[in-house]
Design a protein around this motif. Structure first.
Motif, PDB file in Angstrom:
ATOM      1  N   ASP A  55      52.458 -39.645 -30.441  1.00 57.79           N
ATOM      2  CA  ASP A  55      51.251 -40.382 -30.036  1.00 57.79           C
ATOM      3  C   ASP A  55      50.062 -39.441 -29.896  1.00 57.79           C
ATOM      4  O   ASP A  55      48.929 -39.786 -30.263  1.00 57.79           O
ATOM      5  CB  ASP A  55      51.500 -41.105 -28.709  1.00 57.79           C
ATOM      6  N   LEU A  56      50.317 -38.263 -29.372  1.00 51.43           N
ATOM      7  CA  LEU A  56      49.263 -37.261 -29.227  1.00 51.43           C
ATOM      8  C   LEU A  56      48.761 -36.812 -30.593  1.00 51.43           C
ATOM      9  O   LEU A  56      47.547 -36.719 -30.816  1.00 51.43           O
ATOM     10  CB  LEU A  56      49.808 -36.069 -28.437  1.00 51.43           C
ATOM     11  N   ALA A  57      49.686 -36.554 -31.522  1.00 48.24           N
ATOM     12  CA  ALA A  57      49.293 -36.142 -32.866  1.00 48.24           C
ATOM     13  C   ALA A  57      48.469 -37.223 -33.551  1.00 48.24           C
ATOM     14  O   ALA A  57      47.431 -36.943 -34.168  1.00 48.24           O
ATOM     15  CB  ALA A  57      50.534 -35.813 -33.695  1.00 48.24           C
ATOM     16  N   ALA A  58      48.906 -38.483 -33.461  1.00 46.07           N
ATOM     17  CA  ALA A  58      48.184 -39.580 -34.103  1.00 46.07           C
ATOM     18  C   ALA A  58      46.779 -39.717 -33.530  1.00 46.07           C
ATOM     19  O   ALA A  58      45.805 -39.929 -34.272  1.00 46.07           O
ATOM     20  CB  ALA A  58      48.965 -40.887 -33.924  1.00 46.07           C
ATOM     21  N   PHE A  59      46.651 -39.598 -32.209  1.00 49.82           N
ATOM     22  CA  PHE A  59      45.345 -39.727 -31.571  1.00 49.82           C
ATOM     23  C   PHE A  59      44.400 -38.616 -32.038  1.00 49.82           C
ATOM     24  O   PHE A  59      43.232 -38.862 -32.343  1.00 49.82           O
ATOM     25  CB  PHE A  59      45.503 -39.689 -30.054  1.00 49.82           C
ATOM     26  N   LEU A  60      44.912 -37.396 -32.124  1.00 54.17           N
ATOM     27  CA  LEU A  60      44.072 -36.266 -32.538  1.00 54.17           C
ATOM     28  C   LEU A  60      43.723 -36.337 -34.024  1.00 54.17           C
ATOM     29  O   LEU A  60      42.581 -36.058 -34.409  1.00 54.17           O
ATOM     30  CB  LEU A  60      44.786 -34.953 -32.229  1.00 54.17           C
ATOM     31  N   VAL A  93      46.928 -41.732 -24.387  1.00 49.95           N
ATOM     32  CA  VAL A  93      48.255 -41.289 -24.819  1.00 49.95           C
ATOM     33  C   VAL A  93      49.274 -41.498 -23.709  1.00 49.95           C
ATOM     34  O   VAL A  93      50.397 -41.933 -23.951  1.00 49.95           O
ATOM     35  CB  VAL A  93      48.226 -39.813 -25.265  1.00 49.95           C
ATOM     36  N   TRP A  94      48.870 -41.218 -22.463  1.00 48.37           N
ATOM     37  CA  TRP A  94      49.781 -41.371 -21.331  1.00 48.37           C
ATOM     38  C   TRP A  94      49.616 -42.716 -20.626  1.00 48.37           C
ATOM     39  O   TRP A  94      50.379 -43.035 -19.736  1.00 48.37           O
ATOM     40  CB  TRP A  94      49.573 -40.243 -20.322  1.00 48.37           C
TER      41      TRP A  94
END
Length: 250
Positions: free
Chosen positions: A182-187, A204-205
């Motif tokens: 999720d963090l990778a997709a957001f960035l 993300v959280w």
């Protein structure tokens, strides 16, 4: 006294066709005008952050995590042109900006666009026009319903497969936890943009989670290592002091 910056999230009953993790900043000193615009944006599915003057925005913009700024032409402590010129030479040079202005003279509008504005809406704003211009500016900036609805984000040698929830480097699947993905997709949706820790915590959280910024830093560090985002593959995930992180080309 200016009301503190507020983070407004869309209600569950909103008719949102756009992802709710898109944040629009509204820099407007008229509280009634700001409330009306914020209401329209929330109904369309955006989160909203309100700023009452240029000083407040300059102080907080790095932690605001916004994807687009709606900017009043005349503010109590600066002009909108002052703000956008400051933005274009600051760390957030690529942020889409739409002027809200009562001015309709051609020379004024040309001046606003020449200063670094991306578009303008004449006051009093019309709801459908405002929302259409916001969506168009987000699309041009690579953020919005079309970009977020895509099943994959392809930035060679990286591929973020949103349907399979897999991250690939040079065609090889990288083992990520759910949170790391999720963090990778957001960035990767926000290449070249500064993303604040607050924005990561909220999106993300989940904004209701009680998570420390240290947790964010730890996950970013692990993701940087797993995806080799130190610049060796053309992309670098960089910490921006007192602001957050930016995924950018080397």
């Amino acid at each position: 006294m200016t009301e503190p910056t507020r983070s407004l999230r869309p209600s569950a009953g909103g008719s949102a066709s756009i992802r709710r993790d898109i944040v629009v900043g509204v820099l407007e000193d008229d509280p009634d005008q700001a409330a009306l615009v914020a209401h329209w944006l929330q109904e369309a599915g955006y989160a909203v952050r309100l700023f009452g003057n240029a000083t407040e925005y300059r102080r907080k913009h790095g932690s605001a995590g916004i994807d687009l700024l709606l900017l009043d032409w005349m503010l109590p402590d600066a002009t909108g042109i002052d703000v956008v010129e400051w933005l274009r030479v600051s760390i957030h040079a690529e942020l889409p900006v739409i002027f809200l202005t009562a001015r309709s003279a051609e020379e004024d509008l040309v001046r606003g666009l020449a200063s670094g504005g991306d578009d303008y809406v004449i006051k009093p704003p019309k709801r459908l026009e405002l929302l259409a211009r916001v969506a168009a500016a987000l699309r041009r900036g690579g953020v919005g319903s079309e970009a977020d609805a895509a099943e994959r984000i392809d930035n060679p040698p990286y591929l973020i497969d949103l349907k399979r929830r897999k991250a690939c480097l040079d065609g090889r699947d990288i083992d990520l936890t759910q949170r790391e993905f999720d963090l990778a997709a957001f960035l990767f949706r926000r290449l070249g943009r500064i993303v604040s820790r607050d924005a990561l915590l909220e999106n993300v959280w989940n904004m209701s989670a009680q998570v420390s910024t240290r947790t964010v830093d730890t996950h970013v560090s692990r993701l940087r290592k797993k995806l080799a985002l130190g610049g060796e593959h053309g992309w670098r995930l960089t910490a921006i002091y007192q602001h957050g992180y930016r995924l950018e080309r080397t």
